[in-house]
Write an enzyme that holds these catalytic residues in place. Structure first.
Site, PDB file in Angstrom:
ATOM      1  N   LEU A 157       0.834  -1.205   0.000  1.00 55.34           N
ATOM      2  CA  LEU A 157       0.000   0.000   0.000  1.00 55.34           C
ATOM      3  C   LEU A 157       0.869   1.254   0.000  1.00 55.34           C
ATOM      4  O   LEU A 157       0.483   2.296  -0.526  1.00 55.34           O
ATOM      5  CB  LEU A 157      -0.891   0.027   1.242  1.00 55.34           C
ATOM      6  CG  LEU A 157      -2.163  -0.795   1.218  1.00 55.34           C
ATOM      7  CD1 LEU A 157      -2.795  -0.815   2.604  1.00 55.34           C
ATOM      8  CD2 LEU A 157      -3.141  -0.244   0.194  1.00 55.34           C
ATOM      9  N   GLY A 158       2.025   1.175   0.617  1.00 62.10           N
ATOM     10  CA  GLY A 158       2.922   2.310   0.689  1.00 62.10           C
ATOM     11  C   GLY A 158       4.130   1.966   1.525  1.00 62.10           C
ATOM     12  O   GLY A 158       4.173   0.913   2.176  1.00 62.10           O
ATOM     13  N   THR A 194      -3.535   5.635   4.567  1.00 62.37           N
ATOM     14  CA  THR A 194      -2.223   5.059   4.242  1.00 62.37           C
ATOM     15  C   THR A 194      -1.168   6.154   4.252  1.00 62.37           C
ATOM     16  O   THR A 194      -0.071   5.984   4.796  1.00 62.37           O
ATOM     17  CB  THR A 194      -2.255   4.363   2.871  1.00 62.37           C
ATOM     18  OG1 THR A 194      -3.152   3.252   2.925  1.00 62.37           O
ATOM     19  CG2 THR A 194      -0.870   3.854   2.485  1.00 62.37           C
ATOM     20  N   GLU A 198       2.131   6.590   6.660  1.00 67.81           N
ATOM     21  CA  GLU A 198       3.499   6.667   6.149  1.00 67.81           C
ATOM     22  C   GLU A 198       4.164   7.994   6.517  1.00 67.81           C
ATOM     23  O   GLU A 198       5.369   8.037   6.795  1.00 67.81           O
ATOM     24  CB  GLU A 198       3.515   6.446   4.640  1.00 67.81           C
ATOM     25  CG  GLU A 198       2.978   5.098   4.174  1.00 67.81           C
ATOM     26  CD  GLU A 198       3.716   3.895   4.749  1.00 67.81           C
ATOM     27  OE1 GLU A 198       4.822   4.045   5.296  1.00 67.81           O
ATOM     28  OE2 GLU A 198       3.159   2.776   4.669  1.00 67.81           O
ATOM     29  N   HIS A 207       5.818   1.588  14.120  1.00 69.35           N
ATOM     30  CA  HIS A 207       4.551   0.862  14.240  1.00 69.35           C
ATOM     31  C   HIS A 207       4.214   0.687  15.714  1.00 69.35           C
ATOM     32  O   HIS A 207       5.092   0.482  16.551  1.00 69.35           O
ATOM     33  CB  HIS A 207       4.647  -0.507  13.566  1.00 69.35           C
ATOM     34  CG  HIS A 207       4.687  -0.439  12.082  1.00 69.35           C
ATOM     35  ND1 HIS A 207       5.595  -1.143  11.332  1.00 69.35           N
ATOM     36  CD2 HIS A 207       3.912   0.256  11.198  1.00 69.35           C
ATOM     37  CE1 HIS A 207       5.380  -0.894  10.055  1.00 69.35           C
ATOM     38  NE2 HIS A 207       4.374  -0.040   9.943  1.00 69.35           N
ATOM     39  N   TRP A 209       3.039  -1.642  17.463  1.00 68.84           N
ATOM     40  CA  TRP A 209       3.363  -2.900  18.152  1.00 68.84           C
ATOM     41  C   TRP A 209       4.863  -3.124  18.322  1.00 68.84           C
ATOM     42  O   TRP A 209       5.279  -4.095  18.938  1.00 68.84           O
ATOM     43  CB  TRP A 209       2.737  -4.083  17.409  1.00 68.84           C
ATOM     44  CG  TRP A 209       3.287  -4.325  16.038  1.00 68.84           C
ATOM     45  CD1 TRP A 209       4.324  -5.151  15.702  1.00 68.84           C
ATOM     46  CD2 TRP A 209       2.851  -3.731  14.825  1.00 68.84           C
ATOM     47  NE1 TRP A 209       4.552  -5.094  14.345  1.00 68.84           N
ATOM     48  CE2 TRP A 209       3.662  -4.239  13.786  1.00 68.84           C
ATOM     49  CE3 TRP A 209       1.838  -2.814  14.509  1.00 68.84           C
ATOM     50  CZ2 TRP A 209       3.491  -3.861  12.450  1.00 68.84           C
ATOM     51  CZ3 TRP A 209       1.687  -2.443  13.173  1.00 68.84           C
ATOM     52  CH2 TRP A 209       2.498  -2.951  12.167  1.00 68.84           C
ATOM     53  N   ASP A 220       7.444   0.782  20.537  1.00 63.11           N
ATOM     54  CA  ASP A 220       7.400   1.875  19.567  1.00 63.11           C
ATOM     55  C   ASP A 220       8.048   3.135  20.132  1.00 63.11           C
ATOM     56  O   ASP A 220       7.962   4.202  19.527  1.00 63.11           O
ATOM     57  CB  ASP A 220       5.968   2.153  19.124  1.00 63.11           C
ATOM     58  CG  ASP A 220       5.055   2.610  20.262  1.00 63.11           C
ATOM     59  OD1 ASP A 220       5.499   2.583  21.427  1.00 63.11           O
ATOM     60  OD2 ASP A 220       3.899   2.985  19.980  1.00 63.11           O
ATOM     61  N   GLN A 228       1.611  -4.216  22.521  1.00 56.92           N
ATOM     62  CA  GLN A 228       0.660  -4.863  21.620  1.00 56.92           C
ATOM     63  C   GLN A 228       1.310  -6.045  20.917  1.00 56.92           C
ATOM     64  O   GLN A 228       2.453  -5.954  20.461  1.00 56.92           O
ATOM     65  CB  GLN A 228       0.173  -3.826  20.598  1.00 56.92           C
ATOM     66  CG  GLN A 228      -0.791  -4.340  19.553  1.00 56.92           C
ATOM     67  CD  GLN A 228      -1.350  -3.222  18.704  1.00 56.92           C
ATOM     68  OE1 GLN A 228      -1.783  -2.181  19.197  1.00 56.92           O
ATOM     69  NE2 GLN A 228      -1.344  -3.413  17.378  1.00 56.92           N
ATOM     70  N   ASP A 261      -8.808   1.888   6.860  1.00 55.97           N
ATOM     71  CA  ASP A 261      -8.825   3.350   6.983  1.00 55.97           C
ATOM     72  C   ASP A 261      -9.926   3.855   7.902  1.00 55.97           C
ATOM     73  O   ASP A 261      -9.733   4.809   8.666  1.00 55.97           O
ATOM     74  CB  ASP A 261      -9.008   3.984   5.604  1.00 55.97           C
ATOM     75  CG  ASP A 261      -7.714   4.088   4.822  1.00 55.97           C
ATOM     76  OD1 ASP A 261      -6.744   3.391   5.180  1.00 55.97           O
ATOM     77  OD2 ASP A 261      -7.681   4.851   3.829  1.00 55.97           O
TER      78      ASP A 261
END
Length: 295
Positions: A157-158, A194, A198, A207, A209, A220, A228, A261
């Protein structure tokens, strides 16, 4: 993370830069930030297309800029979907974005440039960031947020580059059908999140987690996001528990998870502190500070 790991394994300069950035980030997060206002960042969108439908319209691009401004200023209407357990942590990132009006050579620009390429799709090897490999060259990373919109293969996705990497590949890359809220944007990635995710990486967010698989040992580097057990996908129901993080469970509605999203709605106070430390530190050259307003 594949891009991050590749740079760690191939670029000693990147390894050194990331160590320095993380140390500086921790220092700045603990202390007072240098920018008390809102940082307005000029954006250049490089549209690289192979088939005509991938040559997204200006309206699709402006819709994405609107989403970024809503999400980073906490003016998105769906922030009210934040569970009450986390609502006090949903914070204004004090960052705004606008399409660049002046090109690197001083000429006027719309902040959008386009190129048809013979490449059917790109991967995470940064080929889209170079004219010589079918893409478009970055504008100076010290002055602009570079966003490449293109066909991506391999289910991508990116992807983004953290601060500290090479300037000629600095920025984010987004699949054309995951960009903005109209045109080619396709559900469930049709609300512009997305790009929000990014750009979060571009501002040094990890991220949520901690990228340790499902081991519950990662971090993180943000104190107010619960530990997580790996990424969440789709539309989880609250509370979603992992890593003994009850009763409230995962902050899966955070922009830095992998949910659809429509589920992403917030950055936390700690994440905002980390982004502001990035703007005080490795990205201190970019943008202009203006007084805080309500959005």
């Amino acid at each position: 993370m594949d891009v991050h790991r590749r740079l760690l394994s191939t670029s000693p300069d990147y390894v050194h830069a990331r160590d320095l950035i993380e140390n500086e980030t921790m220092r700045l997060v603990r202390g007072a930030t240098g920018r008390d206002g809102v940082t307005r960042i000029p954006v250049v969108v490089h549209v690289v297309w192979n088939t005509a439908d991938q040559n997204i319209a200006d309206d699709q691009i402006t819709s994405q800029i609107e989403v970024l401004n809503q999400d980073f200023r906490r003016t998105n209407a769906d922030v009210t979907d934040t569970p009450s357990a986390f609502s006090a942590l949903a914070s204004d990132g004090r960052v705004e974005f606008f399409l660049a009006e002046t090109a690197p050579d001083g000429s006027a620009t719309t902040g959008i440039e386009r190129r048809q390429t013979e490449t059917p799709s790109f991967g995470d090897d940064d080929a889209v960031k170079s004219f010589g490999s079918g893409g478009l060259d970055a504008w100076p990373a010290a002055d602009y947020l570079n966003i490449w919109v293109c066909p991506l293969g391999g289910g991508l996705l990116g992807y983004a580059q953290f601060p500290g990497g090479p300037s000629d590949t600095d920025g984010v890359v987004i699949l054309h059908s995951g960009f903005g809220t109209n045109g080619t944007a396709a559900a469930p990635f049709d609300l512009g999140r997305t790009t929000t995710h990014e750009v979060g990486h571009w501002l040094n967010l990890n991220h949520i987690w901690g990228d340790d698989g499902t081991g519950c040992f990662g971090t993180d580097n943000v104190s107010d996001t619960p530990n997580q057990g790996g990424p969440n996908y789709g539309r989880p129901a609250f509370p979603h528990l992992s890593c003994d993080n009850g009763p409230d469970g995962d902050m899966f509605m955070n922009y830095m998870d992998y949910v659809d999203d429509a589920v992403m709605v917030m950055f936390s106070t700690g994440q905002v502190a980390r982004m502001q430390a990035c703007l005080d530190g490795p990205r201190s050259s970019i943008g202009q500070e203006v007084p805080v307003s309500s959005g």
